[in-house]
Motif scaffolding. Structure first.
Motif, PDB file in Angstrom:
ATOM      1  N   ARG A  22       0.949  -1.584  -0.363  1.00 54.23           N
ATOM      2  CA  ARG A  22      -0.081   0.005   0.254  1.00 54.23           C
ATOM      3  C   ARG A  22       1.113   1.865  -0.112  1.00 54.23           C
ATOM      4  N   ILE A  23       0.836   2.018  -1.068  1.00 54.87           N
ATOM      5  CA  ILE A  23       1.000   2.999  -1.090  1.00 54.87           C
ATOM      6  C   ILE A  23       0.318   4.012  -1.569  1.00 54.87           C
ATOM      7  N   LEU A  24       1.309   5.372  -0.623  1.00 53.46           N
ATOM      8  CA  LEU A  24       0.387   6.952   0.179  1.00 53.46           C
ATOM      9  C   LEU A  24       1.224   7.827  -0.625  1.00 53.46           C
ATOM     10  N   PHE A  25       0.024   8.769  -0.834  1.00 54.06           N
ATOM     11  CA  PHE A  25       0.411  10.459  -1.225  1.00 54.06           C
ATOM     12  C   PHE A  25      -0.787  10.956  -0.306  1.00 54.06           C
ATOM     13  N   VAL A  26       0.175  12.075   0.712  1.00 54.80           N
ATOM     14  CA  VAL A  26      -0.878  13.247   1.365  1.00 54.80           C
ATOM     15  C   VAL A  26      -0.533  14.589   0.779  1.00 54.80           C
ATOM     16  N   GLY A  27      -1.475  15.170   0.081  1.00 57.21           N
ATOM     17  CA  GLY A  27      -0.721  16.689  -0.256  1.00 57.21           C
ATOM     18  C   GLY A  27      -2.209  17.292  -1.140  1.00 57.21           C
ATOM     19  N   GLY A  58      -6.815  13.853  -0.076  1.00 54.61           N
ATOM     20  CA  GLY A  58      -6.320  15.352  -0.270  1.00 54.61           C
ATOM     21  C   GLY A  58      -7.170  15.664  -1.850  1.00 54.61           C
ATOM     22  N   GLU A  59      -7.103  16.788  -1.570  1.00 56.19           N
ATOM     23  CA  GLU A  59      -8.392  17.489  -2.682  1.00 56.19           C
ATOM     24  C   GLU A  59      -7.763  19.336  -3.288  1.00 56.19           C
ATOM     25  N   HIS A  84     -10.284  14.996   1.362  1.00 57.15           N
ATOM     26  CA  HIS A  84      -9.330  15.554   1.704  1.00 57.15           C
ATOM     27  C   HIS A  84     -10.025  15.054   3.889  1.00 57.15           C
ATOM     28  N   ILE A  85      -8.716  14.483   4.323  1.00 55.96           N
ATOM     29  CA  ILE A  85      -9.397  13.782   6.048  1.00 55.96           C
ATOM     30  C   ILE A  85      -8.467  15.165   6.644  1.00 55.96           C
TER      31      ILE A  85
END
Length: 173
Positions: A22-27, A58-59, A84-85
């Protein structure tokens, strides 16, 4: 700088040994944040036969274009756009469910909070080599670096992490 209490720091085991990574991007979903290159890397990994899934948190103004790209690239089954979280327990849980964190920004960042968050959760990091990030993170110890705007290079570094448990464990530690 975040001044997080100890309960927000996660002592991770090597989680990349499961069937699916599981690979994550947040932004923010802005062009300069590079989420499109993150998607390119997932497409490349799938083409190489890697069992991966991706989460985008993200949004922003690029959200619809990224959704279209995911569908056009045939990745709707493996890329989950969660929107968005807010900062807090639900976001921390997403970091904890991930195996690898990617920060694919294309231009100026300073030192992004998401890198602190990923490090606090013991995630191996693949980051664009921009704006002095490597002055805070040691190459190979804290993160692997890629040129900006290069989905193939991101995929190569993720694959390197998958094939090198010693490297993963060094970054996790």
């Amino acid at each position: 700088r975040l001044n997080w209490p100890a309960y927000k720091v996660f002592k991770r085991k090597d989680t990349c040994e499961g069937d699916v990574t599981r690979i994550l991007f947040v932004g923010y979903l802005l062009k300069r944040k590079g989420a499109d290159f993150f998607i390119d890397s997932i497409k490349s990994l799938k083409a190489r036969g890697r069992h991966v899934e991706a989460v985008i948190i993200g949004e922003g103004v690029e959200e619809e274009a990224l959704k279209d790209k995911i569908i056009a690239d045939g990745l709707a089954e493996v890329v989950d756009m969660k929107g968005h979280i807010p900062n807090g327990a639900p976001l921390i849980e997403e970091y904890r469910k991930a195996d690898i964190f990617v920060m694919p920004s294309c231009s100026g960042e300073g030192f992004p909070r998401v890198l602190y968050e990923a490090m606090c959760q013991g995630l191996p990091i693949v980051s664009s080599d921009i704006c002095g990030i490597d002055e805070k993170l040691d190459r190979g110890k804290h993160a692997l670096f890629v040129p900006p705007s290069d989905g193939k290079a991101i995929a190569d570094k993720i694959e390197f992490l998958l094939d090198n448990p010693q490297q993963r464990r060094k970054q996790i530690a």
